[in-house]
Design a protein around this motif. Structure first.
Motif, mmCIF file in Angstrom:
data_model
loop_
_atom_site.group_PDB
_atom_site.id
_atom_site.type_symbol
_atom_site.label_atom_id
_atom_site.label_comp_id
_atom_site.label_asym_id
_atom_site.label_seq_id
_atom_site.Cartn_x
_atom_site.Cartn_y
_atom_site.Cartn_z
ATOM 1 N N GLY A 284 16.354 -10.554 -18.189
ATOM 2 C CA GLY A 284 16.922 -9.199 -16.884
ATOM 3 C C GLY A 284 16.089 -8.942 -15.238
ATOM 4 O O GLY A 284 15.145 -9.654 -15.970
ATOM 5 N N GLY A 285 16.029 -8.762 -14.588
ATOM 6 C CA GLY A 285 15.902 -9.321 -12.918
ATOM 7 C C GLY A 285 15.560 -7.687 -12.433
ATOM 8 O O GLY A 285 15.923 -6.806 -12.749
ATOM 9 N N ILE A 286 14.690 -7.986 -11.693
ATOM 10 C CA ILE A 286 13.366 -6.788 -11.248
ATOM 11 C C ILE A 286 13.452 -7.397 -9.421
ATOM 12 O O ILE A 286 12.877 -8.647 -9.181
ATOM 13 N N LEU A 287 13.463 -6.938 -8.873
ATOM 14 C CA LEU A 287 12.814 -7.283 -7.188
ATOM 15 C C LEU A 287 12.589 -6.130 -6.946
ATOM 16 O O LEU A 287 13.226 -4.458 -7.152
ATOM 17 N N LEU A 288 11.576 -6.309 -6.438
ATOM 18 C CA LEU A 288 10.770 -4.834 -4.829
ATOM 19 C C LEU A 288 10.797 -5.341 -3.995
ATOM 20 O O LEU A 288 10.742 -6.899 -2.951
ATOM 21 N N GLY A 289 10.782 -4.592 -3.126
ATOM 22 C CA GLY A 289 10.615 -4.409 -1.929
ATOM 23 C C GLY A 289 9.528 -3.292 -1.230
ATOM 24 O O GLY A 289 9.350 -2.783 -2.268
ATOM 25 N N PHE A 290 8.857 -3.612 -0.424
ATOM 26 C CA PHE A 290 7.215 -3.186 0.032
ATOM 27 C C PHE A 290 7.056 -3.375 1.261
ATOM 28 O O PHE A 290 7.084 -4.704 1.702
ATOM 29 N N GLN A 291 6.236 -2.585 1.415
ATOM 30 C CA GLN A 291 5.372 -2.929 2.999
ATOM 31 C C GLN A 291 4.116 -3.712 2.271
ATOM 32 O O GLN A 291 3.881 -2.993 1.627
ATOM 33 N N ALA A 292 3.778 -4.931 3.755
ATOM 34 C CA ALA A 292 2.973 -5.633 2.578
ATOM 35 C C ALA A 292 1.969 -5.412 3.622
ATOM 36 O O ALA A 292 1.788 -4.788 4.642
ATOM 37 N N GLY A 293 0.664 -5.383 3.329
ATOM 38 C CA GLY A 293 -0.628 -5.372 3.362
ATOM 39 C C GLY A 293 -1.795 -4.683 2.677
ATOM 40 O O GLY A 293 -1.712 -4.800 1.724
ATOM 41 N N ALA A 294 -2.358 -4.277 3.543
ATOM 42 C CA ALA A 294 -4.035 -4.025 2.881
ATOM 43 C C ALA A 294 -4.499 -2.362 2.789
ATOM 44 O O ALA A 294 -3.903 -2.225 3.705
ATOM 45 N N GLU B 116 -3.901 1.900 3.353
ATOM 46 C CA GLU B 116 -2.565 2.637 3.694
ATOM 47 C C GLU B 116 -1.822 2.637 4.630
ATOM 48 O O GLU B 116 -3.062 2.489 5.786
ATOM 49 N N ARG B 117 -0.880 3.372 5.015
ATOM 50 C CA ARG B 117 -0.788 3.513 6.268
ATOM 51 C C ARG B 117 -0.286 5.117 6.316
ATOM 52 O O ARG B 117 0.709 5.760 5.730
ATOM 53 N N LEU B 118 -0.713 5.668 7.684
ATOM 54 C CA LEU B 118 -0.291 7.100 8.114
ATOM 55 C C LEU B 118 1.711 7.679 8.015
ATOM 56 O O LEU B 118 1.355 6.795 9.728
ATOM 57 N N ILE B 119 1.856 8.069 7.486
ATOM 58 C CA ILE B 119 3.350 8.415 8.385
ATOM 59 C C ILE B 119 3.305 10.457 9.143
ATOM 60 O O ILE B 119 2.917 10.779 7.952
ATOM 61 N N GLN B 120 3.532 9.950 10.255
ATOM 62 C CA GLN B 120 3.798 11.565 10.764
ATOM 63 C C GLN B 120 4.458 12.071 11.503
ATOM 64 O O GLN B 120 5.979 11.599 11.238
ATOM 65 N N ARG B 121 4.937 13.059 11.325
ATOM 66 C CA ARG B 121 6.328 13.669 11.216
ATOM 67 C C ARG B 121 7.154 12.832 11.202
ATOM 68 O O ARG B 121 8.266 12.671 12.050
ATOM 69 N N LEU C 175 0.449 -0.156 1.353
ATOM 70 C CA LEU C 175 0.390 -1.462 1.496
ATOM 71 C C LEU C 175 -0.001 -2.468 0.157
ATOM 72 O O LEU C 175 -0.966 -2.031 -0.728
ATOM 73 N N HIS C 176 1.194 -3.279 -0.005
ATOM 74 C CA HIS C 176 0.787 -3.896 -1.211
ATOM 75 C C HIS C 176 0.375 -5.824 -0.801
ATOM 76 O O HIS C 176 1.565 -5.789 -0.160
ATOM 77 N N GLY D 36 11.495 -5.262 15.228
ATOM 78 C CA GLY D 36 11.622 -3.976 15.785
ATOM 79 C C GLY D 36 10.438 -2.997 16.000
ATOM 80 O O GLY D 36 9.323 -2.497 16.356
ATOM 81 N N ARG D 37 10.558 -1.532 15.393
ATOM 82 C CA ARG D 37 10.361 -0.441 15.512
ATOM 83 C C ARG D 37 8.975 -0.680 14.484
ATOM 84 O O ARG D 37 7.767 0.171 14.222
ATOM 85 N N GLU D 38 9.041 -1.336 13.238
ATOM 86 C CA GLU D 38 8.125 -1.636 12.088
ATOM 87 C C GLU D 38 6.744 -1.972 12.474
ATOM 88 O O GLU D 38 6.269 -2.756 13.385
ATOM 89 N N ARG D 39 5.737 -1.721 11.967
ATOM 90 C CA ARG D 39 4.216 -1.190 12.395
ATOM 91 C C ARG D 39 3.829 -2.565 11.191
ATOM 92 O O ARG D 39 3.200 -3.187 11.350
ATOM 93 N N HIS D 40 4.391 -2.905 10.300
ATOM 94 C CA HIS D 40 3.630 -3.900 9.062
ATOM 95 C C HIS D 40 4.527 -4.560 8.353
ATOM 96 O O HIS D 40 5.995 -5.125 8.606
ATOM 97 N N ALA D 41 4.499 -5.807 8.135
ATOM 98 C CA ALA D 41 5.109 -6.701 7.811
ATOM 99 C C ALA D 41 5.858 -6.185 6.288
ATOM 100 O O ALA D 41 5.394 -5.191 5.976
ATOM 101 N N GLN D 42 7.021 -6.724 5.548
ATOM 102 C CA GLN D 42 7.787 -6.276 4.610
ATOM 103 C C GLN D 42 7.765 -7.380 3.498
ATOM 104 O O GLN D 42 7.557 -8.776 3.469
ATOM 105 N N GLY D 43 7.222 -6.785 2.147
ATOM 106 C CA GLY D 43 7.100 -7.886 1.020
ATOM 107 C C GLY D 43 8.369 -7.560 -0.227
ATOM 108 O O GLY D 43 8.907 -6.469 -0.008
ATOM 109 N N PHE D 44 8.293 -8.696 -0.735
ATOM 110 C CA PHE D 44 9.739 -8.822 -1.482
ATOM 111 C C PHE D 44 9.236 -9.908 -2.934
ATOM 112 O O PHE D 44 9.010 -10.663 -2.897
ATOM 113 N N VAL D 45 9.277 -9.261 -3.817
ATOM 114 C CA VAL D 45 9.576 -9.968 -5.490
ATOM 115 C C VAL D 45 10.183 -10.159 -5.522
ATOM 116 O O VAL D 45 10.919 -8.661 -6.082
#
Length: 219
Positions: A149-159, A161-166, A178-179, A205-214
């Protein structure tokens, strides 16, 4: 009780409160996959292409308002179920998918029998999981996945934390985690998976971080 456990539980409660607050606005702002880049959607298409044949379900773990359940259906995956930590998000997903089993559950305690699934999509759910809890998440994924069976993870990449406001028009703030993709891949491998893809793309675009996938397959 270890020092980690209270912090993990606090994060879990904070995550549930956050998404219960923004659920309606979230569902309105993200009704489909228009926020995803072609590469992101390509990883999901590869995940679906790699799924073993059989009767097992495909799980959207951290399904939110259910938009990826819709996307999986569009890719020909008919037997899907969803889990999310937020009751308000689950209500949104159920309204959009009345014929799909969708329940409140934590990533470390999925209400499924062993080896019952042929795939798990965990799309931007581990952004609310501390690094020290990731092994428990991946161990639970391995438990519910059938061999192959397969698993796919998507997430913001880095080290850190990032603050989400409003967020989504609400006067609330929240910290997401971040991971590093290769660190996630190493943990997935240690949990009993063969990693087939590790990818990272730059922010756009409006993203502030790289995106990671495993992408990985259960041994």
């Amino acid at each position: 009780m270890s020092e980690i456990e209270p912090a993990v539980e606090d994060l879990r409660h904070a995550t549930r409160r956050f998404y219960d607050t923004v659920a309606d606005a979230y569902a309105a702002a993200l009704p489909d996959t228009r926020a995803e880049a072609p590469l992101d959607l390509g990883t999901i298409a590869q995940f679906v292409a790699d799924l073993p044949r059989g009767d097992g379900v495909v799980v959207d773990a951290g399904c939110g308002s259910g938009r990826m359940l819709t996307h999986l259906n569009g890719l020909g995956v008919s037997s899907v179920i969803g889990f999310d930590l937020s009751p308000a998000m689950v209500a949104q997903a159920r309204a959009a998918h009345p014929d799909v089993l969708i329940e409140v559950a934590d990533l470390t305690a999925l209400p499924m029998q062993d080896a019952a699934a042929r795939g798990i999509l965990c799309w931007y759910a581990v952004i609310h999981t501390a690094a020290e809890e990731l092994p428990a998440v991946f161990a639970e994924a391995r438990r519910v996945l059938a061999p192959g069976g397969g698993i796919l993870l998507g997430f913001q990449a880095g080290a850190g934390e990032r603050l989400i406001q409003r967020a989504y028009g609400h006067d609330v703030s929240f910290e997401a985690i971040l991971h590093e993709p290769h660190e996630v891949a190493a943990l997935v491998k240690a949990a009993g998976f063969d990693v087939t893809t590790v990818a990272e793309r730059a922010a756009r675009g409006r993203e502030r971080h790289a995106q990671g996938f495993v992408l990985a397959r259960r041994r």
